[in-house]
Write a protein that holds these residues in place. Structure first.
Motif, mmCIF file in Angstrom:
data_model
loop_
_atom_site.group_PDB
_atom_site.id
_atom_site.type_symbol
_atom_site.label_atom_id
_atom_site.label_comp_id
_atom_site.label_asym_id
_atom_site.label_seq_id
_atom_site.Cartn_x
_atom_site.Cartn_y
_atom_site.Cartn_z
ATOM 1 N N ARG A 19 -42.182 -5.207 40.152
ATOM 2 C CA ARG A 19 -42.541 -5.109 38.738
ATOM 3 C C ARG A 19 -41.746 -4.011 38.054
ATOM 4 O O ARG A 19 -41.238 -4.182 36.939
ATOM 5 C CB ARG A 19 -44.033 -4.836 38.619
ATOM 6 C CG ARG A 19 -44.585 -4.876 37.208
ATOM 7 C CD ARG A 19 -46.082 -4.633 37.255
ATOM 8 N NE ARG A 19 -46.692 -4.650 35.939
ATOM 9 C CZ ARG A 19 -47.972 -4.400 35.717
ATOM 10 N NH1 ARG A 19 -48.776 -4.121 36.728
ATOM 11 N NH2 ARG A 19 -48.458 -4.427 34.492
ATOM 12 N N LEU A 20 -41.606 -2.878 38.715
ATOM 13 C CA LEU A 20 -40.816 -1.776 38.159
ATOM 14 C C LEU A 20 -39.343 -2.159 38.053
ATOM 15 O O LEU A 20 -38.661 -1.799 37.087
ATOM 16 C CB LEU A 20 -40.981 -0.529 39.024
ATOM 17 C CG LEU A 20 -42.343 0.161 38.977
ATOM 18 C CD1 LEU A 20 -42.369 1.349 39.935
ATOM 19 C CD2 LEU A 20 -42.681 0.618 37.568
ATOM 20 N N MET A 21 -38.842 -2.892 39.046
ATOM 21 C CA MET A 21 -37.443 -3.321 39.004
ATOM 22 C C MET A 21 -37.192 -4.257 37.831
ATOM 23 O O MET A 21 -36.152 -4.177 37.161
ATOM 24 C CB MET A 21 -37.065 -3.997 40.321
ATOM 25 C CG MET A 21 -36.995 -3.062 41.515
ATOM 26 S SD MET A 21 -36.613 -3.940 43.048
ATOM 27 C CE MET A 21 -35.006 -4.607 42.660
ATOM 28 N N LYS A 22 -38.144 -5.149 37.536
ATOM 29 C CA LYS A 22 -37.993 -6.057 36.398
ATOM 30 C C LYS A 22 -38.004 -5.290 35.080
ATOM 31 O O LYS A 22 -37.247 -5.599 34.159
ATOM 32 C CB LYS A 22 -39.111 -7.095 36.416
ATOM 33 C CG LYS A 22 -39.027 -8.075 37.574
ATOM 34 C CD LYS A 22 -40.226 -9.001 37.608
ATOM 35 C CE LYS A 22 -40.168 -9.949 38.802
ATOM 36 N NZ LYS A 22 -41.365 -10.821 38.869
ATOM 37 N N LEU A 23 -38.861 -4.284 34.988
ATOM 38 C CA LEU A 23 -38.897 -3.466 33.775
ATOM 39 C C LEU A 23 -37.594 -2.692 33.603
ATOM 40 O O LEU A 23 -37.100 -2.520 32.479
ATOM 41 C CB LEU A 23 -40.084 -2.509 33.829
ATOM 42 C CG LEU A 23 -41.471 -3.167 33.767
ATOM 43 C CD1 LEU A 23 -42.567 -2.135 33.995
ATOM 44 C CD2 LEU A 23 -41.678 -3.867 32.428
ATOM 45 N N GLN A 24 -37.028 -2.228 34.707
ATOM 46 C CA GLN A 24 -35.759 -1.514 34.632
ATOM 47 C C GLN A 24 -34.648 -2.445 34.163
ATOM 48 O O GLN A 24 -33.783 -2.056 33.367
ATOM 49 C CB GLN A 24 -35.412 -0.920 35.998
ATOM 50 C CG GLN A 24 -34.293 0.099 35.973
ATOM 51 C CD GLN A 24 -34.172 0.822 37.292
ATOM 52 O OE1 GLN A 24 -34.411 0.253 38.353
ATOM 53 N NE2 GLN A 24 -33.802 2.088 37.258
ATOM 54 N N LYS A 25 -34.685 -3.695 34.607
ATOM 55 C CA LYS A 25 -33.694 -4.671 34.153
ATOM 56 C C LYS A 25 -33.838 -4.918 32.649
ATOM 57 O O LYS A 25 -32.840 -5.046 31.926
ATOM 58 C CB LYS A 25 -33.879 -5.976 34.928
ATOM 59 C CG LYS A 25 -32.786 -7.013 34.656
ATOM 60 C CD LYS A 25 -33.097 -8.330 35.348
ATOM 61 C CE LYS A 25 -33.109 -8.177 36.844
ATOM 62 N NZ LYS A 25 -33.294 -9.512 37.501
ATOM 63 N N THR A 26 -35.067 -4.982 32.170
ATOM 64 C CA THR A 26 -35.304 -5.162 30.735
ATOM 65 C C THR A 26 -34.716 -4.013 29.927
ATOM 66 O O THR A 26 -34.118 -4.219 28.865
ATOM 67 C CB THR A 26 -36.818 -5.266 30.459
ATOM 68 O OG1 THR A 26 -37.336 -6.420 31.121
ATOM 69 C CG2 THR A 26 -37.094 -5.388 28.972
ATOM 70 N N LEU A 27 -34.873 -2.794 30.418
ATOM 71 C CA LEU A 27 -34.329 -1.631 29.711
ATOM 72 C C LEU A 27 -32.807 -1.698 29.626
ATOM 73 O O LEU A 27 -32.212 -1.263 28.631
ATOM 74 C CB LEU A 27 -34.771 -0.342 30.412
ATOM 75 C CG LEU A 27 -36.266 -0.018 30.314
ATOM 76 C CD1 LEU A 27 -36.585 1.235 31.116
ATOM 77 C CD2 LEU A 27 -36.695 0.165 28.866
ATOM 78 N N ASP A 55 -34.564 6.749 32.160
ATOM 79 C CA ASP A 55 -34.480 7.905 33.052
ATOM 80 C C ASP A 55 -35.804 8.118 33.794
ATOM 81 O O ASP A 55 -35.820 8.425 34.995
ATOM 82 C CB ASP A 55 -34.120 9.163 32.259
ATOM 83 C CG ASP A 55 -32.697 9.126 31.730
ATOM 84 O OD1 ASP A 55 -31.900 8.318 32.243
ATOM 85 O OD2 ASP A 55 -32.386 9.889 30.792
ATOM 86 N N ILE A 56 -36.920 7.964 33.071
ATOM 87 C CA ILE A 56 -38.231 8.131 33.701
ATOM 88 C C ILE A 56 -38.439 7.081 34.788
ATOM 89 O O ILE A 56 -38.902 7.386 35.902
ATOM 90 C CB ILE A 56 -39.353 8.042 32.645
ATOM 91 C CG1 ILE A 56 -39.294 9.257 31.713
ATOM 92 C CG2 ILE A 56 -40.719 7.953 33.312
ATOM 93 C CD1 ILE A 56 -40.252 9.180 30.551
ATOM 94 N N LEU A 57 -38.084 5.838 34.475
ATOM 95 C CA LEU A 57 -38.274 4.758 35.441
ATOM 96 C C LEU A 57 -37.367 4.936 36.652
ATOM 97 O O LEU A 57 -37.787 4.672 37.790
ATOM 98 C CB LEU A 57 -38.005 3.411 34.760
ATOM 99 C CG LEU A 57 -38.362 2.156 35.551
ATOM 100 C CD1 LEU A 57 -39.807 2.208 36.032
ATOM 101 C CD2 LEU A 57 -38.128 0.912 34.713
ATOM 102 N N THR A 58 -36.142 5.377 36.418
ATOM 103 C CA THR A 58 -35.241 5.635 37.548
ATOM 104 C C THR A 58 -35.793 6.736 38.441
ATOM 105 O O THR A 58 -35.781 6.625 39.678
ATOM 106 C CB THR A 58 -33.848 6.034 37.033
ATOM 107 O OG1 THR A 58 -33.307 4.973 36.235
ATOM 108 C CG2 THR A 58 -32.897 6.316 38.187
#
Length: 308
Positions: A169-177, A228-231
């Protein structure tokens, strides 16, 4: 589906097309294509370019026609990412303004309602393009807030137990960003090109342009902050997972060594050789107690070095 919109203290829909109106076409069908290409004489290559989902923000001219392609955000119905960006094309000449999008988005209907609530009058085609860019920046910020909430929920789930679903789920959100970052930067570059195209026409509203730049800059900075926060969050959980694996491996190794001691002693005394213990009473019990004592000592030692 197409609508004929006239700027009268906000865009109002009319039943027929007239010059200087805005024709908004969404998910065009064959009838819409015939109207655009035959009645309005819109160049067909423009419509083909807009249909490309990977088309980047740019401008193109053909005769008196100007094509402006922007990227706008929308919720995704696919499982890959929760939000995506899609192209919208604004085709203009001296009398015609046409916007074409091959996807159903919330942005354009909300933009029309906003102009009606605020009584906004759009004076020219550049004014319309800039206001759509402004609206896209506002929707980028709106979806970014939802992404931030989704990240917070995923983090709470990962704090309880690290599951592959939450990490994906986090990886998908990072792709969206990443999609948002690329689209916002492309729209920002488009503003510079539009300034050069319309600098001598008297269409340029400096105050509106400044507001659009500020809103885009805010969206761009917000994307970078959340990215940056998500990374950092992904890196932190990767370290936690690695640390948990190391801790489990240490426990398993300690347990294996502890259980191997009785097996080793039993193997020695199971050899077909004389150990001179046949005459000792309760020799079996003594050997078992010796094995248990050594295993207990190993367990205490492993606890002291925090392997258990």
């Amino acid at each position: 589906m197409r609508k004929y919109l006239y700027s009268e203290s906000g865009f109002m829909e009319k039943p027929e097309w007239e010059p200087n109106c805005w024709v908004n076409v969404e998910c065009p069908d064959n009838d819409d294509f015939r109207f655009l290409t035959q009645q309005l004489c819109v160049p067909e290559p423009f419509l083909e370019d807009i249909a490309d989902t990977d088309e980047r923000p740019r401008t193109e001219t053909e005769g008196e026609w100007l094509l402006t392609i922007l990227r706008i955000p929308m919720q995704s119905s696919q499982e890959g990412v929760p939000f995506i960006t899609v192209p919208i094309g604004i085709i203009t000449n001296k009398e015609i303004i046409v916007s074409v999008c091959y996807h159903h988005t919330e942005l354009i209907p909300d933009f029309i309602r906003h102009t009606q609530r605020k009584g906004i009058t759009v004076n020219n085609k550049l004014d319309l393009i800039l206001r759509i860019i402004y609206s896209s920046a506002a929707w980028f910020l709106k979806y970014l807030k939802q992404i931030n909430n989704d990240v917070a929920m995923a983090e709470k789930g990962l704090e309880k137990s690290i599951r592959n679903e939450d990490l994906l789920r986090l990886m998908k959100l990072q792709k969206t960003l990443v999609y948002f970052d690329t689209s916002i930067r492309g729209n920002e570059v488009m503003i510079g090109r539009l300034k050069n195209i319309f600098k001598d026409t008297g269409y340029l509203n400096e105050e509106l342009l400044e507001d659009v730049m500020i809103e885009l800059k805010q969206a761009y900075n917000t994307v970078n902050i959340y990215s940056d926060i998500l990374t950092g969050t992904m890196d932190a959980f990767a370290s936690i997972i690695s640390n948990n694996v190391n801790a489990i491996m240490k426990r398993m190794t300690s347990l294996s060594i502890t259980l191997a001691i009785p097996t080793l002693i039993a193997s020695f005394y199971g050899m077909n050789v004389d150990f001179h213990l046949e005459g000792i009473p309760h020799a079996f019990v003594l050997i078992v107690l010796l094995s248990a004592a050594i295993s207990a000592a190993a367990f205490v030692w492993f606890r002291r070095i925090k392997w258990f």
